[in-house]
Design a protein around this motif. Structure first.
Motif, short mmCIF file in Angstrom:
data_model
loop_
_atom_site.label_atom_id
_atom_site.label_comp_id
_atom_site.label_asym_id
_atom_site.label_seq_id
_atom_site.Cartn_x
_atom_site.Cartn_y
_atom_site.Cartn_z
N CYS A 181 0.84 -1.21 0.00
CA CYS A 181 0.00 0.00 0.00
C CYS A 181 0.87 1.25 0.00
N PRO A 182 1.55 1.54 -1.10
CA PRO A 182 2.47 2.68 -1.10
C PRO A 182 1.75 4.03 -0.97
N ASP A 183 0.47 4.10 -1.39
CA ASP A 183 -0.21 5.40 -1.36
C ASP A 183 -1.06 5.59 -0.10
N TRP A 184 -0.73 4.92 0.95
CA TRP A 184 -1.42 5.03 2.24
C TRP A 184 -0.79 6.21 2.99
N ASP A 185 -1.57 7.23 3.37
CA ASP A 185 -0.90 8.41 3.92
C ASP A 185 -1.02 8.56 5.44
#
Lengths: 294, 268
Positions: free
Chosen positions: A105-109
């Protein structure tokens, strides 16, 4: 299990025990002895491998590697092993989920640690929440094995490091005089000879490993201690399959006897292995063996 | 909560003094350090008392095992085998189950179900068995000449034991006994994890460390604090035992003195 168990009048007779001892839950209890033996069978070689790696690293000429090996070996000094068991299970679990989270989940902020919570995306959960129950158990068991291997690897590393130093220095110097490289000396001269020096320590370690297996219970695996507590307790007495009081004493007595027997058998087997490996060695015990035979 | 407040509320929490309620949220580092340190009181209590009383019993067991009389030797051998051959974890579980069921027979056994007495007895017997084996090994390796010299001086029976055999036995056993003391101290963490309930949340250091790790789901703070405490106390044990070792060896030339070496292969 037996057909006569369907007869309720049996409850007051000794024959009831035959029924009691063969119910499904009790079978799970017996199977959990298998869990313990499986843990031993898997952990022992892995821990030995870790220990060997650590001892070799500690002897390395590359300074950071040598530090790593020495710190790992020294880790178990001074701190109770049970602390490591409790620590590593959570730490490993969180480490694995953290890595999976970063990859999947690289775009989990949001931050992973929110106050007292550790939150990763659903795809990074280990095992996935949709996975069948069996996988959860396998994962828990695998974590337990890894934890045991890490802790006992450090112990084994200690023993093997000592054993490597016990090999006579003259042997290594001779090897170098013959022009062997560092690597050749290690594998051809040092490793074959160190086992006899390591054996007393390793047999001791095996005993310790056997006696550490009840700690599985703390790691959340349904092992013999779990079942002994579960089945022996009287808390279900009212609604229950087993109309009996608090029988934990008997269950734990059984476990005590199991471990005593296991230790005794291990002792006998290890004595035989020692006697065999000592044969023909240039140690005091080897000398004694030679004299006794003559 | 400031550090001073945390200290006054939790420093003796494990004994039941100070704030009843354990911290529930916003855990500060101070609270964790102080509460875990407060739990160490129990570890020290178990360790010191079990070691002191266990020492006396261990001497008796070692002499029993080395005895030529069968009725003395056999019970000692069995005692050592039972306590060394089974995990301490199971022993404590078993003892707790035993004491709870004995409680039903007679109220005399009431205090035994508390950790302070029941677990102490198990630890005491356990360390007596391990040290007994160490002392037995030392008894077997007392130099023959020492005993012959004692005989020549006309020392027999108790005086011979007290003045010749016992000091030499201690001197030979001391390095191994130091390790035993360290591991007994580590083993005290098992008590509240195996049956004995922590009454009113008055537990040992591991109990509180585990409490924090469970609540915060973060093992990287509480367990290292606990590890720090244990390393500190291990160093203290090594220091004290080193002093005793120096005294036991004071009549020997420096080259023949036995040094205390750390050998961590003695765990339960």
């Amino acid at each position: 299990m037996f057909s006569f168990c369907t007869d309720p009048s049996l409850l007051a007779t000794p024959a009831w025990f035959a029924c009691y001892l063969t119910t499904g839950k009790l079978m799970l209890f017996y199977a959990s002895f298998g869990t313990v033996l499986l843990l031993l069978a898997i952990t022992a070689p892995i821990a030995l491998g870790f220990g060997f790696g650590a001892a070799a690293a500690a002897r390395s000429r590359i300074l950071p590697l040598s530090w790593f090996g020495k710190i790992y070996i020294a880790m178990v000094r001074g701190v109770p092993d049970i602390v490591f068991f409790l620590f590593f299970v959570i730490a490993l679990d969180q480490g694995i989920e953290y890595l999976r989270h970063k990859i999947k989940c690289p775009d989990w902020d949001e931050p992973i640690r929110q106050g007292s919570d550790f939150i990763v995306c659903a795809a990074a959960k280990m095992p996935l929440s949709t996975a069948p129950q069996a996988w959860h158990e396998v994962y828990g068991f695998a974590l337990a094995v890894l934890t045991f291997a890490i802790v006992f690897g450090a112990f084994a590393g200690n023993v093997l490091f000592g054993a490597m130093r016990a090999v006579p220095q003259a042997q290594l110097e001779t090897a170098e005089a013959y022009g062997m490289t560092h690597r050749q000396t290690f594998w051809r001269i040092l490793v074959p000879q160190m086992w006899i020096y390591a054996l007393p320590g390793l047999s001791n370690l095996w005993m310790v490993l056997v006696k550490a297996t009840p700690l599985l219970f703390l790691l959340g695996v349904e092992d013999i201690v779990y079942w002994a507590k579960e089945l022996g307790g009287a808390k279900t007495a009212r609604f229950t399959d087993y109309p009996h009081g608090d029988w934990r004493v008997w269950y734990f007595l059984g476990l005590l006897i199991f471990y005593l027997a296991f230790t005794r058998v291990s002792e006998i087997v290890l004595d035989r292995i020692t006697a065999r490996l000592t044969h023909g060695q240039a140690t005091a015990a080897g000398e004694a063996q030679r004299k006794a035979a003559a | 909560m400031s550090c001073a407040e945390a200290f006054s509320s939790y420093a003796l929490r494990s004994l039941g003094y100070g704030e009843r309620l354990l911290p529930r949220s916003d855990f500060t580092l101070c609270e964790q350090v102080i509460l875990i340190g407060s739990g160490m009181i129990w570890n020290v209590y178990f360790g010191v008392i079990a070691l002191c009383l266990g020492f006396l019993l261990a001497t008796a067991v070692a002499v029993g095992k080395a005895s030529s009389k069968r009725w003395l030797r056999k019970p000692s051998e069995w005692f050592i085998f039972i306590f060394r051959g089974s995990p301490l974890f199971i022993q404590i579980f078993f003892a707790y189950a035993l004491f709870t069921s004995l409680k039903g027979v007679s109220p005399v056994f009431d205090p035994f179900t508390s950790a302070a007495l029941g677990a102490l007895i198990v630890l005491l017997l356990n360390t007596a068995a391990y040290s007994g084996e160490i002392f037995y090994g030392a008894l077997q390796s007392i130099p023959k000449g020492d005993i012959e010299a004692a005989d020549a001086y006309g020392l027999t029976g108790l005086p011979r034991f007290r003045r010749i055999v016992w000091p030499t036995m201690l001197r030979l056993a001391w390095p191994a006994y130091t390790n035993e003391a360290i591991f007994l101290f580590h083993a005290t963490t098992l008590v509240f994890f195996s049956g004995f309930p922590a009454w009113r949340q008055q537990g040992d250091a591991l109990y509180y460390a585990n409490y924090f790790a469970d609540k915060t789901f973060n093992p990287f703070i509480a367990y290292p604090i606990l590890a720090g405490y244990f390393i500190l106390f291990t160093l203290i044990i090594v220091g004290i035992f080193g002093l005793v070792n120096a005294r036991l060896n004071r009549h020997l030339p420096a080259s023949r003195r036995s040094r205390v070496k750390y050998r961590p292969n003695l765990m339960r």
